[in-house]
Design an enzyme around this catalytic site. Structure first.
Site, mmCIF file in Angstrom:
data_model
loop_
_atom_site.group_PDB
_atom_site.id
_atom_site.type_symbol
_atom_site.label_atom_id
_atom_site.label_comp_id
_atom_site.label_asym_id
_atom_site.label_seq_id
_atom_site.Cartn_x
_atom_site.Cartn_y
_atom_site.Cartn_z
ATOM 1 N N SER A 14 36.256 3.406 51.572
ATOM 2 C CA SER A 14 35.865 2.561 52.704
ATOM 3 C C SER A 14 35.058 3.272 53.787
ATOM 4 C CB SER A 14 37.110 1.930 53.339
ATOM 5 O OG SER A 14 37.638 0.937 52.496
ATOM 6 N N SER B 109 39.602 -1.796 58.397
ATOM 7 C CA SER B 109 39.035 -1.618 57.064
ATOM 8 C C SER B 109 39.238 -2.852 56.189
ATOM 9 C CB SER B 109 39.644 -0.383 56.386
ATOM 10 O OG SER B 109 38.797 0.086 55.359
ATOM 11 N N LYS C 299 31.952 1.439 54.714
ATOM 12 C CA LYS C 299 31.838 0.406 55.757
ATOM 13 C C LYS C 299 31.123 0.922 57.010
ATOM 14 C CE LYS C 299 35.979 -2.183 54.344
ATOM 15 N NZ LYS C 299 36.635 -1.334 53.366
#
Length: 376
Positions: A160, A216, A163
């Site tokens: 993640s 997240s 992101k």
């Protein structure tokens, strides 16, 4: 003679008259006894019936309800099972084959399967601080000086951390962050991670960006790519174009979430991403929010950060992002102030979140000591 005969007759008549009364008198006590026995029996029966009634009343008063009785039976069975388990465990402990359970070593404990770094033989590489993370980098963002590194040039899955690039492309694209769109079934990507978004919710890009950076949220990150004006495929291309512009030579992106394990980058490349993302106050603010409440329709959605160090007063963090997949392990990137220095921290493939935070503490302490030595 006549006188004697008269006396005899009188005596006989008297005896005949008195005999029945004597017999009756003799018979009367028997009937009285029988009556007394019957009366005694009746009193005994009455007493016994009273005792039976009293005993039944006591039983009714003490008798538990069906539910209470069921609970008592269940409790008794549980107690018996625990007792049998204890006895069996004691027997097992006393056996020759018993080996006591070892205490968990959080520096190496991995709750998931082998990571990509393990599979290619990088796991276990040593460094002076004995950090658990496979790849580590501490980078002075003001002087462009590497302060500490470990396998920093090795491309690895970044989960993640992806992101952060998603947020950078969204902010630089100039799209209206207050535009609202509906969450659809397409945003429900296969993932074991929890999401606050439900199908049919109407949210803005700003809210999705906040959820993607702070907690997240995978659905929020997919939502941002899906609602991009030129489409999701073009959004992924924009991510790779931006990586090239930042000088991230060992990086590639295939989705906006990080669930695709082919999303790769090195610790050095991620330091360039941190430098680019930290230029935007919105990204810094949304990524370091400890907790936030969102009003979405009639629902109030409350979400919190995935980085425990955000709530630690000993840390002064300007920007952060965490990541986790089986292939990538536990990852974290941060921009923080350490003794007046603006430092980028990158940790890839930590075995668990405790080891990841412990590595950050060790590295910060090391940098603090080094700055004290340098000043002297």
């Amino acid at each position: 003679m006549r006188l004697s005969a008269a006396i005899l007759c009188a005596f006989l008549s008297f005896s005949f008259i008195a005999a029945p009364t004597v017999e009756a008198a003799q018979k009367k006590p028997a009937t009285v006894k029988v009556v007394k026995k019957k009366a005694a029996k009746k009193t005994v029966v009455k007493k016994s019936t009273k005792k039976v009634v009293a005993a039944s009343a006591k039983k009714k008063a003490k008798a538990p309800t069906a539910k209470a009785a069921g609970k008592r039976v269940a409790v008794k069975s549980v107690v018996r099972k625990r007792a049998s388990a204890r006895s069996s465990s004691r027997k097992f402990a006393s056996s020759k084959n018993y080996r006591p359970r070892k205490a968990i070593d959080w520096a190496t404990y991995r709750s998931r399967g082998p990571s990509y770094a393990q599979l290619i033989g990088l796991k276990g590489s040593s460094d002076p601080l004995g950090l658990s993370s496979t790849a580590v980098l501490a980078y002075d963002m003001d002087t462009n000086q590497v302060l500490y590194e470990k396998n920093a040039d090795q491309p690895l899955p970044i989960a993640s951390i992806t992101k952060l690039m998603t947020a950078l492309v969204i902010v630089e694209s100039g799209v209206n962050l207050d535009d609202k769109f509906t969450v659809t079934r397409e945003d429900f990507v296969p993932s074991s991670a929890h999401s606050k978004l439900r199908m049919g919710m109407e949210i803005s890009r700003r809210q999705a960006l906040h959820l993607a950076l702070m907690s997240s949220d995978n659905r929020a990150a997919h939502f941002l790519a899906r609602t991009y004006p030129t489409g999701k495929a073009q959004f992924i291309k924009e991510m790779n174009i931006k990586a090239a512009l930042l000088g991230m030579k060992d990086s590639v992106f295939y989705d906006s979430i990080g669930l695709n394990n082919d999303n790769r980058s090195s610790a050095v490349d991620l330091s360039y991403l941190i430098t680019g993302a930290s230029e935007y106050a919105l990204i810094r603010e949304l990524s370091t929010t400890p907790e936030a409440s969102f009003r979405i329709g009639k629902r109030e959605v409350i979400s919190s950060t995935t980085n425990r160090l955000i709530k630690d007063e000993d840390w002064d963090i300007e920007l952060q992002k965490t990541g986790l997949t089986t292939a990538a392990g536990y990852c974290m990137v941060m921009q923080a102030h350490v003794d007046g220095k603006n430092v980028a921290f990158i940790f890839l493939d930590s075995p668990n979140k405790y080891a990841r935070a412990n590595d950050a503490e060790k590295l910060r302490s090391y940098l603090s000591r080094e700055s004290v030595v340098a000043s002297n």
